[in-house]
Design a protein around this motif. Structure first.
Motif, PDB file in Angstrom:
ATOM      1  N   ASP A 123     -50.474  47.560 -28.068  1.00 55.33           N
ATOM      2  CA  ASP A 123     -51.435  47.867 -29.124  1.00 55.33           C
ATOM      3  C   ASP A 123     -50.786  47.704 -30.506  1.00 55.33           C
ATOM      4  N   VAL A 124     -51.622  47.420 -31.484  1.00 54.74           N
ATOM      5  CA  VAL A 124     -51.205  47.472 -32.884  1.00 54.74           C
ATOM      6  C   VAL A 124     -52.233  48.315 -33.620  1.00 54.74           C
ATOM      7  N   PRO A 125     -51.850  49.026 -34.679  1.00 53.82           N
ATOM      8  CA  PRO A 125     -52.767  49.994 -35.288  1.00 53.82           C
ATOM      9  C   PRO A 125     -53.981  49.374 -35.957  1.00 53.82           C
ATOM     10  N   TYR A 126     -53.917  48.095 -36.330  1.00 58.62           N
ATOM     11  CA  TYR A 126     -55.011  47.475 -37.066  1.00 58.62           C
ATOM     12  C   TYR A 126     -55.923  46.627 -36.175  1.00 58.62           C
ATOM     13  N   GLU A 127     -55.865  46.856 -34.863  1.00 59.25           N
ATOM     14  CA  GLU A 127     -56.788  46.219 -33.926  1.00 59.25           C
ATOM     15  C   GLU A 127     -57.335  47.277 -32.975  1.00 59.25           C
ATOM     16  N   PRO A 128     -58.448  46.975 -32.290  1.00 62.32           N
ATOM     17  CA  PRO A 128     -58.899  47.864 -31.217  1.00 62.32           C
ATOM     18  C   PRO A 128     -57.863  47.897 -30.095  1.00 62.32           C
ATOM     19  N   PRO A 129     -57.993  48.822 -29.156  1.00 61.01           N
ATOM     20  CA  PRO A 129     -57.004  48.898 -28.079  1.00 61.01           C
ATOM     21  C   PRO A 129     -56.858  47.581 -27.326  1.00 61.01           C
ATOM     22  N   VAL A 130     -55.623  47.208 -27.076  1.00 60.02           N
ATOM     23  CA  VAL A 130     -55.324  46.026 -26.273  1.00 60.02           C
ATOM     24  C   VAL A 130     -55.113  46.435 -24.824  1.00 60.02           C
ATOM     25  N   PHE A 131     -54.396  47.534 -24.641  1.00 57.28           N
ATOM     26  CA  PHE A 131     -54.091  47.986 -23.285  1.00 57.28           C
ATOM     27  C   PHE A 131     -55.352  48.541 -22.607  1.00 57.28           C
ATOM     28  N   TRP A 140     -65.966  40.261 -21.606  1.00 54.34           N
ATOM     29  CA  TRP A 140     -65.886  40.153 -23.049  1.00 54.34           C
ATOM     30  C   TRP A 140     -64.775  41.013 -23.649  1.00 54.34           C
ATOM     31  N   ALA A 141     -64.743  42.289 -23.291  1.00 53.59           N
ATOM     32  CA  ALA A 141     -63.762  43.190 -23.911  1.00 53.59           C
ATOM     33  C   ALA A 141     -62.346  42.719 -23.634  1.00 53.59           C
ATOM     34  N   ARG A 142     -62.092  42.235 -22.428  1.00 53.26           N
ATOM     35  CA  ARG A 142     -60.756  41.713 -22.120  1.00 53.26           C
ATOM     36  C   ARG A 142     -60.444  40.472 -22.955  1.00 53.26           C
ATOM     37  N   LEU A 143     -61.393  39.547 -23.036  1.00 62.97           N
ATOM     38  CA  LEU A 143     -61.162  38.321 -23.795  1.00 62.97           C
ATOM     39  C   LEU A 143     -60.892  38.622 -25.272  1.00 62.97           C
ATOM     40  N   PHE A 144     -61.683  39.525 -25.836  1.00 62.46           N
ATOM     41  CA  PHE A 144     -61.474  39.876 -27.234  1.00 62.46           C
ATOM     42  C   PHE A 144     -60.124  40.566 -27.435  1.00 62.46           C
ATOM     43  N   SER A 145     -59.710  41.360 -26.450  1.00 61.42           N
ATOM     44  CA  SER A 145     -58.461  42.116 -26.598  1.00 61.42           C
ATOM     45  C   SER A 145     -57.231  41.218 -26.584  1.00 61.42           C
ATOM     46  N   GLU A 146     -57.378  39.997 -26.112  1.00 63.28           N
ATOM     47  CA  GLU A 146     -56.244  39.082 -26.016  1.00 63.28           C
ATOM     48  C   GLU A 146     -56.039  38.305 -27.313  1.00 63.28           C
ATOM     49  N   THR A 147     -56.347  38.949 -28.425  1.00 60.74           N
ATOM     50  CA  THR A 147     -56.204  38.338 -29.741  1.00 60.74           C
ATOM     51  C   THR A 147     -54.744  37.976 -30.005  1.00 60.74           C
ATOM     52  N   PRO A 148     -54.479  36.739 -30.397  1.00 64.44           N
ATOM     53  CA  PRO A 148     -53.096  36.363 -30.720  1.00 64.44           C
ATOM     54  C   PRO A 148     -52.571  37.145 -31.918  1.00 64.44           C
ATOM     55  N   ASN A 149     -51.297  37.015 -32.144  1.00 64.07           N
ATOM     56  CA  ASN A 149     -50.625  37.718 -33.231  1.00 64.07           C
ATOM     57  C   ASN A 149     -50.850  36.942 -34.539  1.00 64.07           C
ATOM     58  N   TYR A 150     -52.032  37.120 -35.133  1.00 65.85           N
ATOM     59  CA  TYR A 150     -52.411  36.367 -36.318  1.00 65.85           C
ATOM     60  C   TYR A 150     -51.390  36.522 -37.451  1.00 65.85           C
TER      61      TYR A 150
END
Length: 603
Positions: free
Chosen positions: A324-332, A26-36
């Protein structure tokens, strides 16, 4: 703190959602959020998503074989941003009641069509393309998530809430090779069995439509139709959708669109009791820059609020990994989040044991309204701690960070811990579990010396020390030092006192504390410099619950308590401020793959 009327029909506040299980994807799938942000600007020519306070991925069960009912919607308003969970506000309360009506109070999962809130309505052609076209990165990530739900669960009912969700279900079924012969007008005829052998699908109008006076009757009739359809499926197969343990259902009782509070077990530990209470408690202000949280305000007590400035903050100490971007949870480092302390400790700090309850702080002169639930009392790992820290309250950021000492002072103290060679092995206890803004030091000391408060802190300190892992104790501020004196704990552990940042000469005090620590033999996690120049770090992601944004716990104090126009502190309102440098930031560039996919979207 012992105001159980604010827990009604929610369980207990020590029940909580720890976040995605770390043995699943789950955490990996959620972290792969596209660049909305960039996708909307590149394809639609303007921003379309409310990005400042981040995405909200889910609410409900994520463990294997725990989900029978999948609710898909598009619900990402203010309460969801504050809670970092989907369907938490007024619409979430109405959907919780619907689930309750059909006998489900546990085996459900809420997901959204878009993980970011939409700025406006789901009506423009291009926003529909981003949601449903096969080349859209947004659809591709959502499909991976939906397929993972399908793979890990025996789904029985899919409820699509609103037009976006209805189209999402149709898209999903079509991708599986099925058909929706009546389209979004009637999902009950769709080939939902391709999702799961016994699955049925149904669509309803989004409950947010109830705010439109001319829609109330239509929405009520639509929900009654949906409940009648579910009742028919139950009558055809009594084993199709079993009720959850302890639940009942009676379709002979007419369905009404009511609200039910969100269970604490769906929400991060330490959340304000106002969030998820079945109504909306948040409000966006200042052109998306802030969100205000309000208490349960007694009738006739509402008033105008006053906040000085916009808490610009600065990125001093802020760090992020590549991607990473500041307005999302950690991606890395997507598994960097706190799943919560041991259950026994958590129940203790929330006053859950007979004889070990917190007193009524309001009767002791604390002015913040009790419906907010007080301030989170801990941060760190009580059962895996080298340094046990008792620290005085120094900001109200803790209310929104759901952990103790997360504001500007806590960020400075994080750099202190790094200088001491400690990165994870600490437990910070806040020396009062309530907001003491506006109270004199003498009044705060009276709270510390209150017999039941003394009893609670003695129990808490004993509990952490009983884990037999601490090497030293740090007392930050006069309240913390008084707590320790009153507790009278007999220990051979070294005790180091230091000032809090609101006191004069705090920096020399911290330097002296580090000098004293340098003479103590304790296990280090990194090289200890024992040198500190007053700089600020950031609250580590492994200290905060799942879903928290990169900018939270950085940039100084991010929360302010409101004042009335007469200058008195308001009991009811707090505001959460996005940092100026984040608010003014530009979207990161699209990846090469995302650029290529955008070219495949229809003009």
């Amino acid at each position: 703190m012992a105001h159980q009327e604010y827990w009604e029909r929610r369980g207990f506040p020590w029940e909580h959602d720890p976040g995605p299980p770390k043995n699943m994807s789950w955490a990996r799938l959620f972290s792969e959020t596209p660049n909305y942000r960039a996708l909307a600007e590149a394809y639609m020519g303007r921003g379309k998503f409310r990005w400042h306070f981040g995405p909200m991925y889910y609410r409900g069960r994520l463990k294997k074989n725990n989900v029978r009912v999948l609710v898909i919607g598009q619900e990402g308003a203010m309460d969801e941003s504050l809670a970092h969970r989907a369907f938490v506000g007024s619409s979430g309360g109405r959907m919780q009641h619907l689930l309750d009506y059909i006998g489900i109070d546990y085996s459900y999962l809420f997901l959204n069509t878009f993980v970011y809130p939409i700025n406006g309505q789901y009506s423009e052609r291009k926003i529909k393309v981003l949601a449903q076209h096969e080349a859209s990165p947004i659809l591709r990530q959502r499909c991976e998530i939906l397929e993972y739900v399908r793979e890990k669960n025996d789904l029985r009912l899919i409820i699509a809430v609103g037009t976006a969700a209805k189209e999402t279900v149709c898209t999903w079924i079509t991708q599986l090779g099925g058909q929706c012969p009546d389209g979004i007008a009637d999902l009950s005829t769709a080939d939902a069995h391709l999702i799961s052998p016994k699955a049925q699908a149904i669509g309803i109008i989004h409950p947010g439509a109830l705010h439109q006076a001319d829609m109330k009757v239509k929405v009520q009739e639509d929900y009654k139709r949906a409940m009648n359809q579910i009742a028919e499926w139950v009558a055809q197969d009594a084993d199709w959708l079993p009720t959850d343990p302890g639940m009942q259902r009676d379709f002979s009782v007419p369905f009404e669109i009511l609200k039910k509070p969100i269970p604490f077990r769906d929400l991060p530990v330490g959340i304000s009791w106002r969030l998820g209470n079945g109504t909306s408690a948040g409000r966006r202000l200042d052109d998306q820059r802030t969100i205000q949280l309000s208490a349960a305000i007694p009738r006739g007590e509402r008033h105008d609020t006053f906040y000085r400035g916009l808490a610009q903050g600065s990125p001093e100490g802020y760090q992020e990994e590549i991607g990473d971007v500041p307005y999302e949870p950690p991606v890395f480092d997507y598994e960097a989040y706190d799943m919560g302390p041991p259950e026994a400790f958590l129940k203790l700090i929330m006053g859950g044991y007979p004889g070990k309850e917190w007193p009524d702080f309001q009767s002791l002169g604390v002015t913040a309204h009790p419906s907010l639930g007080g301030m989170p009392l801990f941060r760190g790992r009580p059962d895996k701690t080298t340094l046990l820290v008792l620290a005085d309250p120094q900001s109200v950021d803790d209310l929104f960070c759901m952990r103790a000492l997360c504001g500007n002072s806590g960020q400075h103290f994080q750099a202190f811990l790094q200088a001491a060679g400690i990165s994870t092995r600490y437990c910070i206890l806040r020396s009062l579990p309530v907001d003491v803004t506006g109270l004199s030091l003498r009044h705060r000391m009276r709270l510390v010396r209150q017999p039941q408060v003394q009893k609670m802190y003695r129990a808490l300190l004993d509990k952490v020390l009983d884990y037999d892992d601490a090497s030293a104790i740090l007392l930050m501020g006069p309240l913390a030092q008084e707590h320790w004196r009153l507790a009278g704990i007999d220990t051979e552990l070294p005790v180091v006192s230091l000032k809090n940042r609101s006191q004069r000469q705090w920096l020399p005090s911290w330097k002296e504390a580090l000098r004293q620590l340098s003479t103590i033999n304790y296990p280090k996690e990194a090289t200890a410099s024992f040198a500190y120049d007053g700089h600020r770090s950031q609250i580590p992601r492994h200290d905060l619950p799942y879903g928290f944004l990169r900018w939270q716990g950085t940039s100084g104090n991010r929360v302010k308590r409101a004042k009335k126009e007469n200058g008195e502190w308001s009991p009811y309102y707090y505001k959460w401020f996005a940092p100026g440098w984040v608010f003014k930031s530009k979207p990161r560039s699209l990846s090469e793959e995302e650029k290529q996919l955008v070219t495949q979207l229809p003009d």
